[in-house]
Enzyme design. Structure first.
Site, short mmCIF file in Angstrom:
data_model
loop_
_atom_site.label_atom_id
_atom_site.label_comp_id
_atom_site.label_asym_id
_atom_site.label_seq_id
_atom_site.Cartn_x
_atom_site.Cartn_y
_atom_site.Cartn_z
N GLU A 68 0.82 -1.21 0.00
CA GLU A 68 0.00 0.00 0.00
C GLU A 68 0.85 1.26 0.00
OE1 GLU A 68 -3.31 -2.34 0.11
OE2 GLU A 68 -1.85 -2.51 1.73
N THR A 69 0.32 2.25 -0.68
CA THR A 69 0.81 3.63 -0.57
C THR A 69 -0.32 4.47 0.00
OG1 THR A 69 2.33 3.41 -2.44
CG2 THR A 69 1.67 5.63 -1.83
#
Length: 263
Positions: free
Chosen positions: A45-46
């Protein structure tokens, strides 16, 4: 235009363990740009955090799609907030479109996520494909939460030694599958598989513990629990069933800071 980016290992205090997340505090609003950045980062995830009218908003992107709720990237975002943006703060409040207000508390020994508790119920819809996925392992119970299928097995080694077929897991019409069992040195252990999001196995999954905590709290008859995600990188979490909310504690460590060069 240069945008600052941080890489943080969440749910660990040791580099190269836990779950890595990229964290970006900026005014970026374009979801196509966010998705492109997340794909380029190629982490599970970002997190993108935007300040608007003194209120923080958060969105999470895997390499291939936007995610409704992400615990480790929220923990990583709070770590950056407390470390670099407002070190004197004891609480980080951030708004998520799908899940409302999320809080992260800054305690001396850890950070604690305050997330909505998942509503789980027994599920028998996917017996055939689960039989193929699990092979000789017989599930003790199968439950469905908001996003994921939770499969409970008796033996810790059945989780540790599980060799998943990700193409079969993709056939289940949910975000992913959580496999869990009682732990030896923690109350419970788990592994999490999300091939539909581009993350075959997530190293440590905070959001999954909004599903795991109510199950194990009821099963073990205790509100406060210890948990370990037994992926290759691994991670430790503390969990508490707090009524309509779940408190999920963990540590984080900074791996890298840099900047993104955007046109």
């Amino acid at each position: 235009m240069n945008i600052k980016i941080y890489y943080v290992d969440a749910f660990t205090e040791t580099l190269f363990k836990g779950n890595p997340a990229a964290v970006i505090f900026s005014n970026i609003k374009d979801p196509l740009l966010m998705q492109s950045i997340a794909a380029e980062n190629n982490l599970s995830e970002t997190a993108f955090i935007r300040l608007d009218n003194n209120k923080y908003y958060i969105r999470w992107f895997s390499p291939v799609s936007e995610i409704d709720l992400c615990g480790h990237a929220t923990l990583a975002s709070a770590f950056i907030y407390f470390s670099f943006i407002k070190p004197e703060a004891k609480e980080f409040k951030v708004f998520s479109q799908k899940n409302g207000m999320l809080n992260v508390y800054h305690y001396p020994d850890c950070l604690v996520l305050d997330f909505p508790k998942d509503q789980i119920q027994e599920n028998i819809e996917h017996t055939e494909v689960l039989g193929k996925i699990l092979g000789d392992v017989v599930p003790k119970k199968v439950l469905k939460g908001r996003d994921d299928l939770l499969v409970i097995v008796e033996n810790e080694l059945d989780v540790v030694d599980f060799n998943p077929d990700f193409n079969l897991i993709k056939q289940i019409p949910v975000r992913g599958m959580i496999l869990s069992a009682p732990g030896t040195d923690t109350d419970f252990i788990s592994r999490c598989f999300f091939p539909l999001t581009g993350v075959d196995e997530d190293p440590v999954t905070g959001s999954a513990h909004t599903t795991l905590t109510p199950y194990w709290s009821k099963t073990l008859g205790k509100k406060k629990l210890t948990a370990k995600q037994v992926s290759k990188r691994g991670g430790l979490l503390s969990c508490e069933d707090s009524g309509e909310r779940v408190l999920i504690g963990g540590k984080a460590i900074l791996y890298m800071t840099g900047s993104i060069n955007l046109p």
